[in-house]
Write a protein that holds these residues in place. Structure first.
Motif, short mmCIF file in Angstrom:
data_model
loop_
_atom_site.label_atom_id
_atom_site.label_comp_id
_atom_site.label_asym_id
_atom_site.label_seq_id
_atom_site.Cartn_x
_atom_site.Cartn_y
_atom_site.Cartn_z
N THR A 71 0.82 -1.21 0.00
CA THR A 71 0.00 0.00 0.00
C THR A 71 0.87 1.27 0.00
O THR A 71 1.78 1.40 0.81
CB THR A 71 -0.93 0.01 1.23
OG1 THR A 71 -1.70 -1.20 1.23
CG2 THR A 71 -1.86 1.20 1.18
N ASN A 72 0.55 2.17 -0.94
CA ASN A 72 1.23 3.49 -1.04
C ASN A 72 2.72 3.37 -1.32
O ASN A 72 3.48 4.31 -1.02
CB ASN A 72 0.99 4.33 0.20
CG ASN A 72 -0.47 4.72 0.36
OD1 ASN A 72 -1.18 4.87 -0.63
ND2 ASN A 72 -0.93 4.87 1.60
N PHE A 73 3.15 2.26 -1.87
CA PHE A 73 4.53 2.15 -2.32
C PHE A 73 4.72 3.09 -3.51
O PHE A 73 4.02 3.00 -4.51
CB PHE A 73 4.84 0.71 -2.72
CG PHE A 73 6.16 0.54 -3.43
CD1 PHE A 73 7.33 0.47 -2.71
CD2 PHE A 73 6.21 0.45 -4.82
CE1 PHE A 73 8.56 0.31 -3.36
CE2 PHE A 73 7.42 0.29 -5.48
CZ PHE A 73 8.60 0.22 -4.75
N ASP A 74 5.66 4.03 -3.39
CA ASP A 74 5.86 5.03 -4.43
C ASP A 74 7.31 5.50 -4.43
O ASP A 74 7.73 6.24 -3.53
CB ASP A 74 4.93 6.22 -4.20
CG ASP A 74 5.10 7.32 -5.24
OD1 ASP A 74 5.73 7.06 -6.29
OD2 ASP A 74 4.60 8.44 -5.01
N ASP A 76 8.61 7.75 -5.97
CA ASP A 76 8.67 9.21 -6.07
C ASP A 76 7.98 9.89 -4.89
O ASP A 76 7.48 11.02 -5.02
CB ASP A 76 8.03 9.67 -7.39
CG ASP A 76 8.87 9.30 -8.60
OD1 ASP A 76 10.10 9.53 -8.56
OD2 ASP A 76 8.32 8.77 -9.57
N TYR A 77 7.95 9.22 -3.75
CA TYR A 77 7.22 9.75 -2.60
C TYR A 77 7.78 11.09 -2.11
O TYR A 77 7.07 11.87 -1.46
CB TYR A 77 7.20 8.74 -1.45
CG TYR A 77 8.52 8.49 -0.77
CD1 TYR A 77 8.87 9.14 0.41
CD2 TYR A 77 9.43 7.56 -1.27
CE1 TYR A 77 10.07 8.91 1.05
CE2 TYR A 77 10.63 7.31 -0.64
CZ TYR A 77 10.96 7.98 0.52
OH TYR A 77 12.15 7.72 1.16
N ASN A 79 8.36 13.68 -3.73
CA ASN A 79 7.83 14.84 -4.46
C ASN A 79 6.72 15.55 -3.69
O ASN A 79 6.51 16.75 -3.87
CB ASN A 79 7.29 14.41 -5.83
CG ASN A 79 8.40 13.92 -6.76
OD1 ASN A 79 9.58 14.22 -6.54
ND2 ASN A 79 8.04 13.17 -7.78
N ARG A 80 6.02 14.82 -2.84
CA ARG A 80 4.88 15.45 -2.15
C ARG A 80 5.33 16.44 -1.07
O ARG A 80 4.50 17.20 -0.57
CB ARG A 80 3.97 14.38 -1.53
CG ARG A 80 4.59 13.56 -0.42
CD ARG A 80 3.53 12.65 0.20
NE ARG A 80 4.07 11.81 1.25
CZ ARG A 80 4.39 10.54 1.10
NH1 ARG A 80 4.23 9.95 -0.08
NH2 ARG A 80 4.86 9.84 2.11
N TYR A 294 15.38 2.98 -0.57
CA TYR A 294 14.09 3.67 -0.59
C TYR A 294 14.00 4.65 0.59
O TYR A 294 13.58 5.79 0.42
CB TYR A 294 12.98 2.62 -0.51
CG TYR A 294 11.56 3.14 -0.65
CD1 TYR A 294 10.92 3.14 -1.88
CD2 TYR A 294 10.84 3.58 0.46
CE1 TYR A 294 9.61 3.58 -2.01
CE2 TYR A 294 9.54 4.03 0.34
CZ TYR A 294 8.92 4.02 -0.90
OH TYR A 294 7.62 4.46 -1.01
N ARG A 328 17.49 7.47 -6.96
CA ARG A 328 16.22 7.27 -7.67
C ARG A 328 16.38 6.25 -8.79
O ARG A 328 15.46 5.44 -9.04
CB ARG A 328 15.71 8.61 -8.23
CG ARG A 328 14.38 8.49 -8.99
CD ARG A 328 13.30 7.97 -8.08
NE ARG A 328 12.06 7.71 -8.80
CZ ARG A 328 11.74 6.59 -9.43
NH1 ARG A 328 12.62 5.59 -9.45
NH2 ARG A 328 10.59 6.44 -10.03
N ARG A 332 14.32 2.18 -9.73
CA ARG A 332 13.62 1.76 -10.95
C ARG A 332 13.72 0.25 -11.18
O ARG A 332 12.96 -0.31 -11.97
CB ARG A 332 14.19 2.50 -12.17
CG ARG A 332 13.74 3.94 -12.27
CD ARG A 332 13.93 4.47 -13.69
NE ARG A 332 15.33 4.53 -14.05
CZ ARG A 332 16.08 5.64 -13.91
NH1 ARG A 332 15.55 6.74 -13.41
NH2 ARG A 332 17.35 5.62 -14.27
#
Length: 375
Positions: A71-74, A76-77, A79-80, A294, A328, A332
């Motif tokens: 859940t909510n793995f991102d 680009d987290y 960026n928020r 991460y 980053r 990928r």
């Protein structure tokens, strides 16, 4: 002329089929025997056993779902957080924009602390903490899930994120959250560090020592609240964030050492156990390292905002941004199945060695930045 050859292959495939049949029969025999015994019992016995089986099936369904749903793995987290728009280093009085009045007694919150608290929230609130779940601890017929190819990737990833979080809280307590030699340790940060050092596998009950326990997620949630409390007090200028260059040097050094240990772990596995897709521990090493990167991706981006003045004054901005890009880039690489093949092989991929290459690049940049600051 071809009849003997055809007959030979028929015998080979027939023998393989009989062998597979025997293996399947051997695996199914206990279940068939238990099923036959169960059918012959009365409902007084069948009822409780049936309910127990249904509960067990439900627990396994929940467990399997939790191990597969990230859940909510991102990647680009970061960026928020919009950290590029920040104008102040952590702990300094907030500056007003042109034509505006600066708020009284308001200091800049720490992006490092925000990211660290959010990573804890991601691990134990937005997702179930796998390592302390009862069925994860029970394993597959007593075999540790980490020794199987199944259901352990998320647990390893979470432990990798947690490793970055633990390292960060140690540095917050020892150097970043205090003026060295002239101020005491911040109580909120101290409690957060202590709680995050708690055993990663604790459930509600344990055997060593025997008796009820507070499960791991409860300690980590307390640490998250302590980190948030520190930042709230920092905003009120009641706490300290010491964004000096020597603290940044020490912080980078600790992260480089931590990543270096992971690099050594990956190298050992890659060199000595390269079984390709059949190396059942390669995925553990891979996802632990991935989780660590991460976590450090967010922490490093946050450190760039908290120490912006030091980074700008010492000319670190280009290499800092390059290090962020490499972190980053490593995120990928998300293969469906982890293969630990030989580096000179041509059949099976070398996912472990590939990630290890990125880990070394990140560490090399960290060491270079530390050396520039130390000059």
């Amino acid at each position: 002329m071809l009849d003997p050859i055809v007959a030979f292959f028929q015998r080979v495939f027939s023998a393989i089929g009989r062998g597979i049949g025997l293996v399947i029969a051997w695996i199914l025999f206990p279940f068939i025997a238990v099923g036959n015994w169960y059918r012959g019992r009365s409902w007084i016995i069948k009822g409780p056993i049936g309910i127990g089986l249904l509960v067990l099936i439900a627990l396994y369904a929940y467990f399997i779902w939790q191990t597969q749903a990230w859940t909510n793995f991102d990647p680009d987290y970061v960026n928020r957080y919009n950290l590029a728009e920040r104008k102040n280093d952590a702990g300094l009085p907030v500056k007003a924009a042109a034509g505006q009045t600066a708020p009284a007694n308001t200091c800049e919150r720490s992006a490092i602390v925000d990211v660290t608290a959010d990573l804890v929230d991601f691990n134990v609130n937005q997702n179930a903490w796998i390592s302390s779940m009862l069925l994860y601890k029970a394993g597959l017929f007593g075999m540790d899930w980490d020794h199987t190819p199944w259901l352990d990737n998320k647990a390893s990833f979470q432990r990798g994120v947690n490793q970055a979080v633990r390292r960060t809280t140690v540095e917050l307590v020892d150097s970043l959250g205090r003026v060295r030699g002239t101020s005491g340790i911040n109580n909120n940060l101290q409690r957060a560090r202590s709680n995050l050092q708690f055993d990663e596998t604790a459930w509600y009950f344990g055997l060593d020592p025997f008796g009820p326990k507070t499960p791991t997620p409860s300690f980590y949630r307390s640490a998250m609240r302590d980190l948030q409390a520190f930042n709230e007090s920092l905003v009120k200028c009641e706490s300290i964030f010491d964004a000096r260059s020597d603290n940044l040097i020490e912080f980078l050094d600790r992260i480089a050492n931590d990543i270096g240990s992971t690099s050594a772990m990956i190298r050992e596995r890659s060199e000595n156990h390269n079984g390709g897709w059949f190396d059942t521990r390669a995925d553990d090493r891979y996802w632990f390292a991935y989780g660590q990167l991460y976590g450090y991706y967010g922490v490093m981006v946050a450190a760039g905002a908290d120490f912006d003045a030091v980074i700008t004054q010492r000319g670190l901005a280009p290499i800092w941004q390059e290090s962020i890009k490499q972190l980053r880039a490593a995120l990928r690489i998300q293969p469906l199945i982890i293969s630990n093949g030989r580096e000179d092989g041509w059949i099976m991929p070398t996912h472990l060695a590939t990630l290890g290459f990125y880990v070394l690049r990140v560490r090399s940049n960290l060491v270079e930045m530390r050396d520039i600051l130390a000059r």
